[in-house]
Design an enzyme around this catalytic site. Structure first.
Site, PDB file in Angstrom:
ATOM      1  N   ASP A   1       5.111   3.416  -3.432  1.00  0.00           N
ATOM      2  CA  ASP A   1       4.460   4.088  -4.555  1.00  0.00           C
ATOM      3  C   ASP A   1       4.590   3.176  -5.772  1.00  0.00           C
ATOM      4  O   ASP A   1       5.672   3.041  -6.341  1.00  0.00           O
ATOM      5  CB  ASP A   1       5.119   5.445  -4.798  1.00  0.00           C
ATOM      6  CG  ASP A   1       4.523   6.200  -5.980  1.00  0.00           C
ATOM      7  OD1 ASP A   1       3.644   5.654  -6.689  1.00  0.00           O
ATOM      8  OD2 ASP A   1       4.955   7.347  -6.196  1.00  0.00           O
TER       9      ASP A   1
ATOM     10  N   ASP B   1       0.852  -1.188   0.000  1.00  0.00           N
ATOM     11  CA  ASP B   1       0.000   0.000   0.000  1.00  0.00           C
ATOM     12  C   ASP B   1       0.883   1.231   0.000  1.00  0.00           C
ATOM     13  O   ASP B   1       2.002   1.203   0.509  1.00  0.00           O
ATOM     14  CB  ASP B   1      -0.920   0.011   1.224  1.00  0.00           C
ATOM     15  CG  ASP B   1      -1.970   1.107   1.125  1.00  0.00           C
ATOM     16  OD1 ASP B   1      -2.843   1.012   0.232  1.00  0.00           O
ATOM     17  OD2 ASP B   1      -1.926   2.055   1.928  1.00  0.00           O
TER      18      ASP B   1
ATOM     19  N   TYR C   1     -10.688   6.838 -17.384  1.00  0.00           N
ATOM     20  CA  TYR C   1     -10.768   5.603 -16.595  1.00  0.00           C
ATOM     21  C   TYR C   1     -10.859   4.389 -17.520  1.00  0.00           C
ATOM     22  O   TYR C   1     -10.109   3.416 -17.352  1.00  0.00           O
ATOM     23  CB  TYR C   1     -11.970   5.656 -15.651  1.00  0.00           C
ATOM     24  CG  TYR C   1     -12.170   4.372 -14.873  1.00  0.00           C
ATOM     25  CD1 TYR C   1     -11.312   4.033 -13.837  1.00  0.00           C
ATOM     26  CD2 TYR C   1     -13.209   3.495 -15.177  1.00  0.00           C
ATOM     27  CE1 TYR C   1     -11.479   2.854 -13.114  1.00  0.00           C
ATOM     28  CE2 TYR C   1     -13.381   2.322 -14.469  1.00  0.00           C
ATOM     29  CZ  TYR C   1     -12.525   2.001 -13.450  1.00  0.00           C
ATOM     30  OH  TYR C   1     -12.689   0.827 -12.743  1.00  0.00           O
TER      31      TYR C   1
ATOM     32  N   ILE D   1     -17.261  -1.856  -7.508  1.00  0.00           N
ATOM     33  CA  ILE D   1     -16.953  -2.472  -6.213  1.00  0.00           C
ATOM     34  C   ILE D   1     -17.244  -1.463  -5.123  1.00  0.00           C
ATOM     35  O   ILE D   1     -16.739  -0.380  -5.157  1.00  0.00           O
ATOM     36  CB  ILE D   1     -15.487  -2.933  -6.154  1.00  0.00           C
ATOM     37  CG1 ILE D   1     -15.234  -3.982  -7.225  1.00  0.00           C
ATOM     38  CG2 ILE D   1     -15.134  -3.463  -4.777  1.00  0.00           C
ATOM     39  CD1 ILE D   1     -13.808  -4.447  -7.330  1.00  0.00           C
TER      40      ILE D   1
END
Length: 189
Positions: free
Chosen positions: A63, A37, A156, A189
Protein backbone atom coordinates in the site's frame (compact mmCIF):
# COMPACT_ATOMS: atom_id res chain seq x y z
CA UNK A 1 17.77 2.02 -26.19
CA UNK A 2 19.54 2.88 -22.99
CA UNK A 3 21.61 0.34 -21.08
CA UNK A 4 20.40 -0.14 -17.52
CA UNK A 5 22.35 -3.33 -16.87
CA UNK A 6 22.78 -3.88 -13.15
CA UNK A 7 20.84 -0.74 -12.27
CA UNK A 8 18.13 -1.13 -9.64
CA UNK A 9 14.84 0.41 -10.74
CA UNK A 10 11.67 0.65 -8.65
CA UNK A 11 8.43 1.11 -10.58
CA UNK A 12 5.31 1.84 -8.53
CA UNK A 13 1.97 1.05 -10.07
CA UNK A 14 3.71 -1.60 -12.14
CA UNK A 15 0.49 -3.49 -12.85
CA UNK A 16 -1.15 -0.47 -14.46
CA UNK A 17 -1.07 0.37 -18.15
CA UNK A 18 1.70 2.95 -17.88
CA UNK A 19 3.58 1.18 -15.09
CA UNK A 20 3.72 -2.14 -16.91
CA UNK A 21 4.95 -0.46 -20.11
CA UNK A 22 7.64 1.36 -18.12
CA UNK A 23 8.62 -1.89 -16.39
CA UNK A 24 8.90 -3.72 -19.72
CA UNK A 25 11.11 -0.95 -21.12
CA UNK A 26 13.46 -1.11 -18.15
CA UNK A 27 13.43 -4.92 -18.34
CA UNK A 28 14.46 -4.73 -22.00
CA UNK A 29 17.25 -2.34 -21.01
CA UNK A 30 18.65 -4.87 -18.51
CA UNK A 31 17.55 -3.32 -15.20
CA UNK A 32 17.08 -5.19 -11.95
CA UNK A 33 13.42 -4.47 -11.32
CA UNK A 34 11.45 -3.86 -8.17
CA UNK A 35 7.83 -3.84 -9.31
CA UNK A 36 5.30 -2.54 -6.82
CA UNK A 37 1.54 -3.08 -6.75
CA UNK A 38 -1.09 -3.02 -4.02
CA UNK A 39 -2.75 -6.29 -5.09
CA UNK A 40 -1.17 -9.52 -3.88
CA UNK A 41 -1.52 -11.39 -7.18
CA UNK A 42 -1.41 -9.07 -10.21
CA UNK A 43 2.34 -8.81 -10.71
CA UNK A 44 3.01 -12.57 -10.90
CA UNK A 45 0.27 -12.84 -13.52
CA UNK A 46 1.63 -9.92 -15.57
CA UNK A 47 5.31 -10.78 -15.14
CA UNK A 48 5.49 -14.58 -14.61
CA UNK A 49 9.06 -14.68 -15.94
CA UNK A 50 10.19 -12.40 -13.08
CA UNK A 51 8.33 -14.09 -10.23
CA UNK A 52 11.17 -16.31 -9.02
CA UNK A 53 14.09 -14.43 -10.54
CA UNK A 54 16.97 -13.47 -8.24
CA UNK A 55 17.45 -10.37 -10.41
CA UNK A 56 13.99 -8.97 -9.78
CA UNK A 57 11.63 -8.38 -6.86
CA UNK A 58 7.85 -8.38 -7.22
CA UNK A 59 6.67 -6.28 -4.29
CA UNK A 60 3.08 -7.48 -4.11
CA UNK A 61 0.54 -6.14 -1.68
CA UNK A 62 2.33 -2.86 -0.94
CA UNK A 63 0.00 0.00 0.00
CA UNK A 64 1.85 3.07 -1.26
CA UNK A 65 -0.20 5.29 1.04
CA UNK A 66 1.17 3.47 4.11
CA UNK A 67 4.57 4.77 5.21
CA UNK A 68 5.53 1.51 6.96
CA UNK A 69 4.66 -0.61 3.91
CA UNK A 70 6.71 1.66 1.64
CA UNK A 71 9.65 1.70 4.06
CA UNK A 72 9.57 -2.11 4.22
CA UNK A 73 9.68 -2.40 0.43
CA UNK A 74 12.63 0.00 0.25
CA UNK A 75 14.46 -1.83 3.05
CA UNK A 76 14.05 -5.16 1.21
CA UNK A 77 15.35 -3.55 -1.98
CA UNK A 78 18.41 -2.06 -0.31
CA UNK A 79 19.18 -5.24 1.61
CA UNK A 80 18.98 -7.23 -1.62
CA UNK A 81 21.07 -4.99 -3.90
CA UNK A 82 22.60 -2.32 -1.66
CA UNK A 83 21.30 0.58 -3.72
CA UNK A 84 18.45 2.17 -5.65
CA UNK A 85 19.28 3.87 -8.93
CA UNK A 86 15.85 4.91 -10.22
CA UNK A 87 12.39 5.38 -8.77
CA UNK A 88 9.47 5.79 -11.17
CA UNK A 89 6.33 6.91 -9.34
CA UNK A 90 3.69 5.80 -11.82
CA UNK A 91 1.02 4.66 -9.34
CA UNK A 92 -2.06 6.80 -9.59
CA UNK A 93 -5.68 6.95 -10.50
CA UNK A 94 -8.57 9.06 -11.69
CA UNK A 95 -12.05 9.77 -10.42
CA UNK A 96 -14.07 12.62 -11.78
CA UNK A 97 -17.45 13.52 -13.09
CA UNK A 98 -18.74 15.69 -10.27
CA UNK A 99 -18.42 19.37 -9.45
CA UNK A 100 -16.15 20.15 -6.51
CA UNK A 101 -19.09 20.94 -4.22
CA UNK A 102 -20.71 17.60 -5.14
CA UNK A 103 -17.57 15.50 -4.73
CA UNK A 104 -17.61 13.18 -1.73
CA UNK A 105 -14.80 13.70 0.76
CA UNK A 106 -13.83 10.05 0.23
CA UNK A 107 -13.05 10.83 -3.43
CA UNK A 108 -10.91 13.80 -2.41
CA UNK A 109 -9.01 11.70 0.13
CA UNK A 110 -8.62 8.79 -2.30
CA UNK A 111 -7.13 10.95 -5.07
CA UNK A 112 -4.81 12.96 -2.83
CA UNK A 113 -3.58 9.79 -1.14
CA UNK A 114 -3.12 7.73 -4.29
CA UNK A 115 -1.70 10.44 -6.54
CA UNK A 116 0.25 12.69 -4.16
CA UNK A 117 0.85 10.91 -0.84
CA UNK A 118 2.25 7.86 -2.68
CA UNK A 119 4.82 10.06 -4.44
CA UNK A 120 5.71 11.77 -1.17
CA UNK A 121 6.14 8.48 0.73
CA UNK A 122 8.03 6.57 -1.97
CA UNK A 123 10.36 9.49 -2.68
CA UNK A 124 10.95 10.14 1.02
CA UNK A 125 11.83 6.48 1.50
CA UNK A 126 14.38 6.23 -1.35
CA UNK A 127 16.05 9.64 -1.10
CA UNK A 128 18.26 8.80 1.94
CA UNK A 129 19.72 5.82 0.03
CA UNK A 130 20.26 7.94 -3.08
CA UNK A 131 21.93 10.69 -1.02
CA UNK A 132 24.24 8.12 0.56
CA UNK A 133 25.13 6.85 -2.93
CA UNK A 134 25.60 10.40 -4.22
CA UNK A 135 23.28 9.75 -7.17
CA UNK A 136 19.84 8.66 -8.24
CA UNK A 137 16.90 9.50 -10.47
CA UNK A 138 13.27 10.01 -9.52
CA UNK A 139 10.61 10.31 -12.19
CA UNK A 140 7.14 11.31 -11.04
CA UNK A 141 4.04 10.91 -13.19
CA UNK A 142 1.59 13.79 -12.92
CA UNK A 143 -0.83 14.67 -15.73
CA UNK A 144 -1.62 17.54 -18.04
CA UNK A 145 -4.61 18.17 -15.78
CA UNK A 146 -2.08 19.43 -13.21
CA UNK A 147 -1.53 22.56 -15.28
CA UNK A 148 -5.11 23.76 -15.48
CA UNK A 149 -8.25 22.91 -13.58
CA UNK A 150 -11.27 21.79 -15.53
CA UNK A 151 -14.90 21.23 -14.75
CA UNK A 152 -15.77 18.07 -12.87
CA UNK A 153 -12.17 17.06 -12.21
CA UNK A 154 -11.09 19.40 -9.40
CA UNK A 155 -9.75 16.83 -6.91
CA UNK A 156 -7.88 14.96 -9.65
CA UNK A 157 -6.30 18.18 -10.96
CA UNK A 158 -5.39 19.22 -7.42
CA UNK A 159 -3.77 15.86 -6.67
CA UNK A 160 -1.70 15.94 -9.84
CA UNK A 161 -0.76 19.59 -9.23
CA UNK A 162 0.56 18.47 -5.85
CA UNK A 163 2.81 15.98 -7.67
CA UNK A 164 4.22 18.79 -9.83
CA UNK A 165 4.89 21.01 -6.80
CA UNK A 166 6.49 18.11 -4.88
CA UNK A 167 8.71 17.43 -7.90
CA UNK A 168 9.79 21.07 -8.12
CA UNK A 169 10.53 21.18 -4.39
CA UNK A 170 12.53 17.94 -4.35
CA UNK A 171 14.44 19.01 -7.45
CA UNK A 172 15.40 22.31 -5.80
CA UNK A 173 16.36 20.59 -2.54
CA UNK A 174 18.46 17.89 -4.19
CA UNK A 175 19.97 19.74 -7.16
CA UNK A 176 23.53 19.67 -5.84
CA UNK A 177 23.38 16.15 -4.38
CA UNK A 178 23.53 14.06 -7.56
CA UNK A 179 19.86 13.11 -7.18
CA UNK A 180 17.79 14.24 -10.15
CA UNK A 181 14.01 14.65 -9.82
CA UNK A 182 11.72 15.16 -12.80
CA UNK A 183 8.07 14.91 -13.65
CA UNK A 184 6.20 13.95 -16.78
CA UNK A 185 2.69 15.13 -17.62
CA UNK A 186 0.96 12.69 -19.97
CA UNK A 187 -2.53 13.15 -21.33
CA UNK A 188 -5.15 10.45 -21.17
CA UNK A 189 -3.69 6.95 -21.03
Amino acid sequence: MFDFSDRVVIVTGAAGNLGSAVARAFQAAGAKLVLVDRAPDRLPRLFPELADSPDHFLANGVDLTDADAVAGMVEKTVSRWGRIDVLVNSAGGYRGGTAVHETPQQTWDFLLNLNARSVFLASSAVIPTMLEQGKGKIVNVAARAALKGGGKSGPYSASKSAVVRLTESMSAELKTSGVNVNCILPGTI
